[in-house]
Design an enzyme around this catalytic site. Structure first.
Site, PDB file in Angstrom:
ATOM      1  N   SER A 254       0.876  -1.158   0.000  1.00  0.00           N
ATOM      2  CA  SER A 254       0.000   0.000   0.000  1.00  0.00           C
ATOM      3  C   SER A 254       0.914   1.208   0.000  1.00  0.00           C
ATOM      4  CB  SER A 254      -0.846  -0.002   1.267  1.00  0.00           C
ATOM      5  OG  SER A 254       0.018   0.120   2.368  1.00  0.00           O
ATOM      6  N   LYS A 255       0.341   2.378  -0.105  1.00  0.00           N
ATOM      7  CA  LYS A 255       1.181   3.573  -0.112  1.00  0.00           C
ATOM      8  C   LYS A 255       2.021   3.637   1.150  1.00  0.00           C
ATOM      9  CE  LYS A 255      -0.741   6.603  -3.345  1.00  0.00           C
ATOM     10  NZ  LYS A 255      -2.056   7.041  -3.624  1.00  0.00           N
TER      11      LYS A 255
END
Ligand code: GLU
Length: 503
Positions: A254-255
């Site tokens: 994920s980011k």
């Protein structure tokens, strides 16, 4: 002679590419270059609501920066274009019509709402949705539904129950059961293809020899194989690449867990060759324990020391699909930082000019105007920091105080270090340094150590005064490089600003 290797990267331009996407692109490109084949970019812009031109531009920019080139694509064209699916609608229509004429597909009049309701039921029962109502419609039944104004989509007839098997170059023989796959749409009622249909038709017409893509697509492959067989297309080779998980091996990227867009990594001061090297090792290894792809052979001439090309060529030379691992890869940000530091260190030896250019760019990016400076001044600072810089953005941040006089004091550092004792030492340091004739490391060291042998006691207050923070490189080097006027002025300013209470 074996058929030419032709591989493609087929992004949907609905967002920025993250490292997982780029890893797929990189493996396709490395394979193409290793095999002296072709690397093709095909834009899968069939999601009309979410596709945007700016993402196409970004994808191509990302590749240029990384050093990935392509032989055919939306901007350069090629013999098998157009390379955007939105420009190929007539082609999909023609193939869907053929499937229908051969009884392998049929018109389906179900509305999106009806399909959604069935999907919900299927979720509950765990069986595929019953989307086959229109399969055996009579001509009369068709007319009736058409009269209701329902626009038809084209649905593929999965047909009798069977096993669908294909050999995957990474995963080996893989089998799916057609009973798990309901009849599926190939052409939507607005004439646009579904992902499955676009991919199958284009891979065939573009003569793709190997489909190399993320493992997340594995469950799509039986659908594609069925379509290929029905259309009479020869199957390409398949290679599904292991997923890239977060460093702890638990979560998807994920980011927060490292999967930033390439633009972000670029801004944070990573070198393209470090990222390329790092991504190549996400699910592959050269098999000889090498991690940094600098060759052992001697380099023939100083002109040939272009580190980025060296890493690129070395990866191309070593790449082999056989060494792609089945197990998922882990994205370890610490390893990426380590790798970047190695390449930055190496650049200092191999191509100082490029390092200085990149350092200037990073300073500019951090809002520090270095346009009026001589390169020599930047070089001196780079020289001091070299060896300990992990990213160029780090460098700009840590070395900011050399280029900007208006420093910001970290309140915590001020509180902790510039207390009564700290101010006392700072004052002694000021009085001693003021009298120096020669502002050299040696002289600075001599006077400061004469104040106290516990050099930290005097170094820390000076550090806070001249940098605003508790960290810098060695204090003698830092002072000597900053120069007498600027150093003394900052110490004086700090004494005035924070020394009042002690007066
Ligand atoms: N457009 C698809 C994607 O973005 C391509 C998948 C494939 O390579 O077949 O994931």
């Amino acid at each position: 002679m074996a058929a030419e290797v032709r591989v493609r990267y087929a992004p949907s331009p609905t967002g920025f590419q993250h490292i997982g996407n780029l890893r797929t692109a990189l493996f396709n490109w490395l394979f193409a270059r290793h095999e002296r084949g072709k690397f093709i970019i095909r834009i899968e812009d069939t999601d009309r609501e979410r596709s945007e031109e700016k993402y196409v531009t970004q994808i191509l920019d990302d590749f240029r920066w990384l050093g990935i080139d392509w032989d055919e694509g939306p901007d350069v064209g090629g013999d098998y274009g157009p390379y955007r699916q939105s420009e190929r609608l007539a082609i999909y229509q023609e193939h869907a019509d053929r499937l229908r004429a051969e009884g392998k597909a049929y018109r389906c009049y179900c509305t999106p709402e009806e399909l959604e309701a069935r999907r919900q039921t299927a979720k509950k029962t765990g069986r595929p949705p019953e989307d086959t109502r229109c399969r055996e419609l009579s001509a009369e039944g068709q007319r009736k539904l058409e009269a209701e104004g329902r626009p038809p989509s084209i649905r593929f007839r999965v047909g009798e129950d069977r096993k669908i098997t294909f050999d995957d170059l990474v995963l080996g023989a893989t089998t799916f059961d057609s009973r798990q796959i309901g009849d599926f749409v190939v052409l939507k009622s607005d004439g646009w293809p579904t992902y499955h249909f676009g991919v199958v038709v284009d891979d065939w017409l573009m003569k793709i020899s190997h489909v190399i893509r993320a493992e997340g697509h594995l469950s799509n492959t039986p659908l594609h194989v069925m379509l290929m067989d029905a259309l009479g297309f020869k199957r390409p080779e398949f290679a599904h690449l292991p997923s890239v998980l977060s460093a702890d091996g638990k979560g998807k990227l994920s980011k927060r867990l490292g999967a930033l867009s390439l633009v972000e990594y670029r801004k944070q001061g990573y070198l393209p060759e470090a990222l390329m090297n790092f991504m190549a090792l996400l699910g592959w290894s050269p098999g000889d324990n090498r991690e940094i792809m600098i060759p052992d052979e001697r380099i023939e001439s100083i002109e040939s020391v272009d580190q980025q090309s060296i890493v690129r060529n070395e990866l191309v030379k070593s790449f082999d699909l056989k060494r792609v691992k089945k197990a998922s890869a882990r994205f370890d940000t610490q390893k990426l930082l380590w790798m970047n530091q190695k390449y930055l260190n190496n650049l200092y030896e191999a191509d100082l000019g490029r390092l200085l250019r990149l350092a200037s760019e990073a300073l500019n990016e951090a809002g520090i105007d270095v346009s009026a400076l001589e390169l020599r001044e930047i070089w001196r600072v780079v020289n001091l920091y070299h060896g300990s810089i992990k990213t160029l953005a780090d460098f700009a941040e840590q070395a900011r105080f050399f280029f900007v006089d208006d420093i910001t004091y970290d309140p915590k550092a001020v509180e902790k270090i510039l207390d009564a004792e700290g101010i006392g030492f700072l004052r002694q340091a000021y009085d001693a340094l003021k009298t120096l004739d020669n502002w050299t490391n040696w002289e600075i060291e001599k006077v400061l150590t004469s104040i106290t042998p516990e050099i930290g006691k005097v170094a820390q207050p000076i550090r806070v005064a001249i940098t605003g923070t508790k960290v810098s490189k060695g204090i003698f080097d830092t002072l000597s490089l900053l120069g007498d006027k600027r150093s003394l002025k900052r110490i004086k300013d700090a004494l005035e600003k924070f020394g009042k209470a002690e007066d």
